[in-house]
Motif scaffolding. Structure first.
Motif, PDB file in Angstrom:
ATOM      1  N   TYR A  93      43.673  39.275  35.780  1.00 11.51           N
ATOM      2  CA  TYR A  93      42.734  40.286  36.232  1.00 11.51           C
ATOM      3  C   TYR A  93      41.324  39.892  35.790  1.00 11.51           C
ATOM      4  O   TYR A  93      41.072  39.730  34.590  1.00 11.51           O
ATOM      5  CB  TYR A  93      43.189  41.629  35.632  1.00 11.51           C
ATOM      6  CG  TYR A  93      42.380  42.806  36.065  1.00 11.51           C
ATOM      7  CD1 TYR A  93      42.216  43.099  37.423  1.00 11.51           C
ATOM      8  CD2 TYR A  93      41.787  43.647  35.128  1.00 11.51           C
ATOM      9  CE1 TYR A  93      41.465  44.184  37.825  1.00 11.51           C
ATOM     10  CE2 TYR A  93      41.038  44.737  35.515  1.00 11.51           C
ATOM     11  CZ  TYR A  93      40.878  44.994  36.859  1.00 11.51           C
ATOM     12  OH  TYR A  93      40.135  46.064  37.245  1.00 11.51           O
TER      13      TYR A  93
ATOM     14  N   THR B 122      37.806  33.010  44.631  1.00  9.48           N
ATOM     15  CA  THR B 122      39.221  33.346  44.523  1.00  9.48           C
ATOM     16  C   THR B 122      39.657  33.044  43.088  1.00  9.48           C
ATOM     17  O   THR B 122      40.062  33.927  42.347  1.00  9.48           O
ATOM     18  CB  THR B 122      40.060  32.511  45.507  1.00  9.48           C
ATOM     19  OG1 THR B 122      39.695  31.136  45.354  1.00  9.48           O
ATOM     20  CG2 THR B 122      39.838  32.954  46.931  1.00  9.48           C
TER      21      THR B 122
ATOM     22  N   SER C 288      31.337  35.381  43.163  1.00 10.57           N
ATOM     23  CA  SER C 288      32.726  35.748  43.365  1.00 10.57           C
ATOM     24  C   SER C 288      33.481  34.570  43.968  1.00 10.57           C
ATOM     25  O   SER C 288      32.999  33.946  44.910  1.00 10.57           O
ATOM     26  CB  SER C 288      32.774  36.961  44.308  1.00 10.57           C
ATOM     27  OG  SER C 288      34.115  37.346  44.503  1.00 10.57           O
TER      28      SER C 288
ATOM     29  N   LYS D 124      34.497  42.025  37.958  1.00  5.84           N
ATOM     30  CA  LYS D 124      33.109  41.560  38.021  1.00  5.84           C
ATOM     31  C   LYS D 124      32.295  41.902  36.775  1.00  5.84           C
ATOM     32  O   LYS D 124      32.357  43.013  36.263  1.00  5.84           O
ATOM     33  CB  LYS D 124      32.436  42.227  39.230  1.00  5.84           C
ATOM     34  CG  LYS D 124      31.157  41.561  39.645  1.00  5.84           C
ATOM     35  CD  LYS D 124      30.716  42.008  41.026  1.00  5.84           C
ATOM     36  CE  LYS D 124      29.486  41.277  41.465  1.00  5.84           C
ATOM     37  NZ  LYS D 124      29.674  39.827  41.544  1.00  5.84           N
TER      38      LYS D 124
ATOM     39  N   GLU E 137      33.230  36.989  38.999  1.00  6.30           N
ATOM     40  CA  GLU E 137      34.411  37.734  39.414  1.00  6.30           C
ATOM     41  C   GLU E 137      35.387  36.773  40.074  1.00  6.30           C
ATOM     42  O   GLU E 137      34.967  35.853  40.765  1.00  6.30           O
ATOM     43  CB  GLU E 137      33.990  38.786  40.447  1.00  6.30           C
ATOM     44  CG  GLU E 137      35.143  39.479  41.157  1.00  6.30           C
ATOM     45  CD  GLU E 137      34.671  40.363  42.321  1.00  6.30           C
ATOM     46  OE1 GLU E 137      35.033  41.542  42.317  1.00  6.30           O
ATOM     47  OE2 GLU E 137      33.960  39.871  43.220  1.00  6.30           O
ATOM     48  N   GLN E 138      36.684  36.980  39.858  1.00 11.71           N
ATOM     49  CA  GLN E 138      37.697  36.226  40.596  1.00 11.71           C
ATOM     50  C   GLN E 138      38.569  37.229  41.348  1.00 11.71           C
ATOM     51  O   GLN E 138      39.018  38.215  40.776  1.00 11.71           O
ATOM     52  CB  GLN E 138      38.595  35.436  39.656  1.00 11.71           C
ATOM     53  CG  GLN E 138      37.885  34.374  38.842  1.00 11.71           C
ATOM     54  CD  GLN E 138      38.866  33.546  38.019  1.00 11.71           C
ATOM     55  OE1 GLN E 138      39.033  32.369  38.236  1.00 11.71           O
ATOM     56  NE2 GLN E 138      39.525  34.179  37.056  1.00 11.71           N
ATOM     57  N   THR E 139      38.808  36.924  42.607  1.00  7.68           N
ATOM     58  CA  THR E 139      39.632  37.849  43.382  1.00  7.68           C
ATOM     59  C   THR E 139      41.112  37.460  43.314  1.00  7.68           C
ATOM     60  O   THR E 139      41.979  38.279  43.574  1.00  7.68           O
ATOM     61  CB  THR E 139      39.177  37.873  44.857  1.00  7.68           C
ATOM     62  OG1 THR E 139      39.144  36.520  45.328  1.00  7.68           O
ATOM     63  CG2 THR E 139      37.790  38.480  44.987  1.00  7.68           C
ATOM     64  N   GLU E 140      41.373  36.187  42.971  1.00 11.54           N
ATOM     65  CA  GLU E 140      42.763  35.753  42.822  1.00 11.54           C
ATOM     66  C   GLU E 140      42.935  34.940  41.552  1.00 11.54           C
ATOM     67  O   GLU E 140      43.475  33.829  41.583  1.00 11.54           O
ATOM     68  CB  GLU E 140      43.192  34.900  44.027  1.00 11.54           C
ATOM     69  CG  GLU E 140      43.292  35.670  45.324  1.00 11.54           C
ATOM     70  CD  GLU E 140      43.368  34.746  46.549  1.00 11.54           C
ATOM     71  OE1 GLU E 140      43.927  33.644  46.451  1.00 11.54           O
ATOM     72  OE2 GLU E 140      42.828  35.156  47.591  1.00 11.54           O
TER      73      GLU E 140
END
Ligand code: BTN
Length: 253
Positions: A57, A20, A18, A60, A44-47
């Motif tokens: 968007y 940003t 994961s 994950k 996964e990217q959170t930002e």
């Protein structure tokens, strides 16, 4: 990456569960001297970021969220050509792995059945007029199901799984992507932009159609004629004037 058939692209890979944004990580690595072809990939990217300060968007385990660090020996004004080159690479990789041929919507959206399956974001790091690095960000919706998208997004977006009806192996796709980026870069360096431009045009949907281009200078309507050597879109307005569109959002009329 047992099946990777490249010499440079994707030879150095940094995988994160994961982050940003892989763009952000790639920029840091580039600043610390990461070599040409280095790939930053995350589950996964959170930002995650899209063009024009939009969000991307990146849930994950479902997509390819990747940034390549490229150090091409080209002039800064030719950098947009690399975006078009990468769009061709994405089309060829998806075609190879799924046997579906996606379409390109200028400048760099990849569509299947009119819905967006991949977006590309290229960012430059330059000192005066010399390119230090190009950060090529590629986001591909691979294994999302319909209900993974919001009602609003599903009108415009799709995934390879939705289109194909089965799960797609993400490592095969990324290996294939590395392969085509490397092949096309070799072609580009040896023969220039012309062969890349023709490939791009074979896959492009916007050409010859009536479009509406929303730019910072306003909206321009007309027929998309094609792209010029710099990758700029040429739009013929109804009064016959030809406008050069450098950056815009395109709607089909
Ligand atoms: C767009 O169509 O607006 C471009 C989307 C680019 C998304 C990719 S995913 C990997 C890389 N990291 C980001 O934050 N964005 C790009």
């Amino acid at each position: 990456y047992l099946g990777l058939e490249t010499e440079e692209i994707g030879r150095s890979v940094y995988f994160f569960e994961s982050v940003t944004s892989t763009q952000k990580v790639a920029k840091e690595y580039a600043m610390n001297g990461a070599k040409h072809g280095t790939l930053i990939v995350a589950d996964e990217q959170t930002e995650g970021r899209g063009r024009m300060v939009r969000k991307w968007y990146s849930p994950k385990g479902t997509g390819i969220w990747a940034s390549f660090i490229l150090r091409p020996d080209i002039q800064i004004q030719h950098a947009p050509q690399l975006t078009l080159l990468s769009a061709v690479a994405v089309v060829q990789a998806i075609k190879k792995v799924t046997h579906i041929t996606p379409e390109i919507k200028w400048p760099n959206d990849i569509l299947i059945s009119g819905r967006k399956v991949c977006g590309i974001l290229t960012e430059l790091q330059a000192e005066e007029d010399r390119i230090q690095s190009v950060i090529l960000g590629i986001g591909i919706n691979v294994n999302q199901d319909k209900n993974d998208f919001s009602a609003e997004i599903i009108k415009k977006a799709t995934s390879l799984k939705i289109e194909l009806g089965k799960t797609v192996n993400r490592s095969s796709l990324i290996q294939s992507l590395c392969y085509y980026i490397e092949q096309l870069l070799h072609l580009y360096i040896s023969e220039g932009f012309t062969p890349i431009k023709s490939l791009w045009e074979t896959y492009a949907v916007s050409i010859g159609k009536r479009i509406s281009a929303r730019t910072v200078k306003g909206t321009f309507d007309g027929v998309a004629l094609g792209i010029n050597n710099e990758g700029v879109l040429l739009l013929k307005q109804d009064n016959g004037d030809i406008v050069e569109i450098i950056s815009a959002d395109i709607d089909f009329a």
